[in-house]
Motif scaffolding. Structure first.
Motif, PDB file in Angstrom:
ATOM      1  N   PHE A 425       0.939  -1.084  -0.034  1.00 15.81           N
ATOM      2  CA  PHE A 425       0.052   0.142  -0.142  1.00 15.81           C
ATOM      3  C   PHE A 425       0.929   1.298  -0.044  1.00 15.81           C
ATOM      4  CE2 PHE A 425      -2.013   3.444   2.148  1.00 15.81           C
ATOM      5  CZ  PHE A 425      -3.064   3.626   1.523  1.00 15.81           C
ATOM      6  N   VAL A 426       1.920   1.455   0.608  1.00 12.06           N
ATOM      7  CA  VAL A 426       2.653   2.708   1.013  1.00 12.06           C
ATOM      8  C   VAL A 426       3.414   2.929  -0.186  1.00 12.06           C
ATOM      9  CG1 VAL A 426       4.323   3.771   2.281  1.00 12.06           C
ATOM     10  CG2 VAL A 426       2.747   2.521   3.527  1.00 12.06           C
ATOM     11  N   GLY A 427       3.993   1.830  -1.038  1.00 11.57           N
ATOM     12  CA  GLY A 427       4.734   2.092  -2.156  1.00 11.57           C
ATOM     13  C   GLY A 427       3.636   2.667  -3.241  1.00 11.57           C
ATOM     14  N   LEU A 428       2.455   1.979  -3.306  1.00 11.56           N
ATOM     15  CA  LEU A 428       1.715   2.158  -4.426  1.00 11.56           C
ATOM     16  C   LEU A 428       0.868   3.667  -4.307  1.00 11.56           C
ATOM     17  CD1 LEU A 428       0.591   0.990  -6.790  1.00 11.56           C
ATOM     18  CD2 LEU A 428      -1.279   0.128  -5.472  1.00 11.56           C
ATOM     19  N   ALA A 429       0.861   3.723  -2.889  1.00 13.31           N
ATOM     20  CA  ALA A 429       0.155   5.006  -2.235  1.00 13.31           C
ATOM     21  C   ALA A 429       1.089   6.393  -2.924  1.00 13.31           C
ATOM     22  CB  ALA A 429      -0.290   5.449  -1.167  1.00 13.31           C
ATOM     23  N   ALA A 430       2.414   6.090  -2.570  1.00  9.07           N
ATOM     24  CA  ALA A 430       3.453   7.139  -2.941  1.00  9.07           C
ATOM     25  C   ALA A 430       3.573   7.244  -4.339  1.00  9.07           C
ATOM     26  CB  ALA A 430       4.737   6.828  -2.110  1.00  9.07           C
ATOM     27  N   HIS A 431       3.647   6.151  -5.175  1.00  9.22           N
ATOM     28  CA  HIS A 431       3.533   6.298  -6.627  1.00  9.22           C
ATOM     29  C   HIS A 431       2.368   6.880  -7.027  1.00  9.22           C
ATOM     30  CE1 HIS A 431       4.066   4.625 -10.559  1.00  9.22           C
ATOM     31  NE2 HIS A 431       2.951   4.277 -10.536  1.00  9.22           N
ATOM     32  N   ALA A 432       1.302   6.822  -6.555  1.00 11.69           N
ATOM     33  CA  ALA A 432      -0.006   7.366  -6.964  1.00 11.69           C
ATOM     34  C   ALA A 432      -0.055   8.856  -6.771  1.00 11.69           C
ATOM     35  CB  ALA A 432      -1.333   6.725  -6.450  1.00 11.69           C
ATOM     36  N   GLY A 433       0.562   9.382  -5.872  1.00 11.93           N
ATOM     37  CA  GLY A 433       0.584  10.819  -5.562  1.00 11.93           C
ATOM     38  C   GLY A 433       0.309  11.177  -3.994  1.00 11.93           C
ATOM     39  N   LEU A 434       0.138  10.150  -3.458  1.00  8.74           N
ATOM     40  CA  LEU A 434       0.221  10.555  -1.863  1.00  8.74           C
ATOM     41  C   LEU A 434       1.528  10.867  -1.171  1.00  8.74           C
ATOM     42  CD1 LEU A 434      -2.759  10.037  -0.543  1.00  8.74           C
ATOM     43  CD2 LEU A 434      -1.731   8.196   0.646  1.00  8.74           C
ATOM     44  N   ARG A 435       1.466  11.870  -0.282  1.00 13.81           N
ATOM     45  CA  ARG A 435       2.812  12.312   0.345  1.00 13.81           C
ATOM     46  C   ARG A 435       3.061  11.482   1.884  1.00 13.81           C
ATOM     47  NH1 ARG A 435       0.795  18.282  -1.353  1.00 13.81           N
ATOM     48  NH2 ARG A 435       1.501  18.018  -3.532  1.00 13.81           N
ATOM     49  N   ILE A 436       3.210  10.347   1.555  1.00 11.50           N
ATOM     50  CA  ILE A 436       3.309   9.332   2.591  1.00 11.50           C
ATOM     51  C   ILE A 436       4.643   8.845   2.884  1.00 11.50           C
ATOM     52  CG2 ILE A 436       2.582   7.298   1.111  1.00 11.50           C
ATOM     53  CD1 ILE A 436       1.127   6.171   3.505  1.00 11.50           C
TER      54      ILE A 436
END
Ligand code: S3P
Length: 440
Positions: A425-436
């Motif tokens: 999740f974290v990797g995909l969310a960061a790739h998607a545009g989330l600043r996580i």
């Protein structure tokens, strides 16, 4: 450490846009069932698109402990050398189902039909979840099944000579309970009939039919007549709508987003989240709809739109049962009030989700009223703040997505359990545009 996982927190800076095409991992419910039915089939079942999460690995490990040879998982592929309905062998130790209610309840159904004793245990969350709901109906089938005091695990199952078919009216709308009874029905004499109070996911029924079993589904009633053996299959698992839902809401709430998700399972017994978000005004296009192994899948295109609060119909609750944490974030950013009722089942998920959502929303500045069977959420600005996920994967992911529409940083505590359903999740969310960012 919590349940053997390092304590993990997330820091998510406000803002961001969710765009492009994202690969969503395989469906958790279908992955469990693929392992279970593959193990009980006579011969080799192959699986592609399997979710390689802790929950599914717990199911794989349990069958390995009972003598089933399973190759993989590797890049979503699994080869299961099924031993037939009567080919499992006694495990040397208790079967540890980790965080997974699905694994524990479905396996309870299978294990009632075995000629050896088993004990089912889990992590600290699972050890507090109700098991009477499966122990009672399985007991009526003649199973020798018991729980600890209060109806909690460990679940102990002793061998019995015969199981008899039942005609069971379920008190709770639960696909896990329905599935446990149907799986025990594979070992019972006669026709097992289950009637549910509301529609719940029908993946077990669909997959049993795919493995060659006679199964009849009419409205809320399902009948299984076990004849012969389960025939092995080659399965392709769709992307998990419950995982996709985080990015769908992310795209809806962040202005300028345009997201494409391919091959997502949209089984009508699961698609309540799409119905509810559309009622709130979301723009979700269902493209290229097709069938694979009895399951409906499609590509989803999501664009940002302003949302309005709605009163969610009770009939939609069981069709969106896992999506209320992320729907609550959509409601927080909607104009007006969103009312959820008839959702008391949310209190017995991986956490008490009505309470966890309420605490979390209040912590980031949203007005919410907690009710015995639901929530009343008033949309407003998300200030940001520090949220406890209570070790619940879906609470953690939902509040990470909330940062897209927040004014300030959101910090989320106790997020390690996300590996139970969505390891990347974290990797995909960061790739998607989330600043996580992960903080240990
Ligand atoms: C599941 C059924 C649902 C759901 C869970 C997975 C399944 O639980 O919440 O995440 O795979 O059968 P209930 O059927 O108990 O509501």
């Amino acid at each position: 450490m919590v349940d053997g996982r390092p304590m993990t927190h997330w820091r998510v800076e406000p803002g961001g846009v969710i765009s492009g095409q994202l690969p969503i991992p395989g469906d958790k419910s279908i992955s469990h069932r693929a392992v279970i039915l593959g193990a009980l089939a006579e011969g080799v079942t192959t699986v592609k698109g399997l979710l390689e999460s802790e929950d599914v690995l717990a199911t794989i490990t349990a069958f390995r402990q009972m003598g089933v040879s399973i190759e993989g998982p590797e890049a979503g592929s699994l080869t299961i050398h099924g031993v037939g309905l009567h080919g499992l062998t006694p495990p040397e130790t208790a079967l540890d189902m980790g965080n997974s209610g699905t694994a524990m309840r479905l396996l309870a159904g299978v294990l009632c039909g075995q000629n050896f004793k088993t004990t089912l245990v889990g992590d600290s969350s699972l050890m507090r979840r109700p098991m009477t709901r499966v122990a009672e109906p399985l007991g009526r089938m003649g199973a020798r099944i018991s729980t600890a005091e209060g109806g909690f695990p460990p679940v102990v199952i002793k061998p019995t000579n015969t199981l008899k078919a039942v005609d069971e009216q379920l008190a709770v709308a639960s696909a896990q309970v329905k599935s446990a009874i149907l799986l025990a029905g594979l070992y019972a004499e006669g026709i097992t009939r289950v009637t549910e109070p509301a529609v719940t996911r029908n993946h077990t029924e669909k997959m049993l039919a795919g493995f060659g079993m006679e199964i009849d589904q009419r409205g809320l009633e399902t009948e299984l007549e076990p004849e012969g053996s389960l025939e092995p299959c080659d399965l392709v698992i769709p992307a998990d709508l419950s995982s996709a839902a985080f990015f769908i809401v992310g795209a809806v709430i962040s202005p300028g987003s345009d997201l494409l998700l391919e091959g997502v399972g949209i089984n009508p017994t699961r698609e309540g989240v799409i119905t509810i978000l559309r009622q709130m005004g979301a723009s979700i296009s269902i493209l290229n709809q097709r069938l694979s192994g009895g399951e409906v899948l499609a590509d989803l295109r999501v664009r940002s739109t302003p949302l309005k609060g709605v009163k969610i119909a009770k009939e939609l609750v069981s069709l969106a049962i896992d999506e209320f944490p992320i729907l609550a974030i959509a409601a927080a950013l909607a104009d007006g009030e969103t009312e959820i009722s008839g959702a008391e089942e949310l209190r017995v998920k991986e956490s008490d989700r009505l309470s966890a959502i309420t605490t979390g929303l209040k912590a980031i500045g949203i007005q919410v009223e907690e009710r015995p069977d639901g929530l009343l959420i008033t949309g407003g600005p998300i200030r940001g703040g520090r949220v406890n996920s209570f070790g619940d994967h879906r609470i953690a992911m939902a509040f990470a997505i909330a940062a897209l529409g927040a004014e300030n940083l959101i910090e989320i505590e106790n997020c390690a359990n996300v590996t139970t359903s969505f390891p990347g999740f974290v990797g995909l969310a960061a790739h998607a545009g989330l600043r996580i960012r992960v903080v240990r």
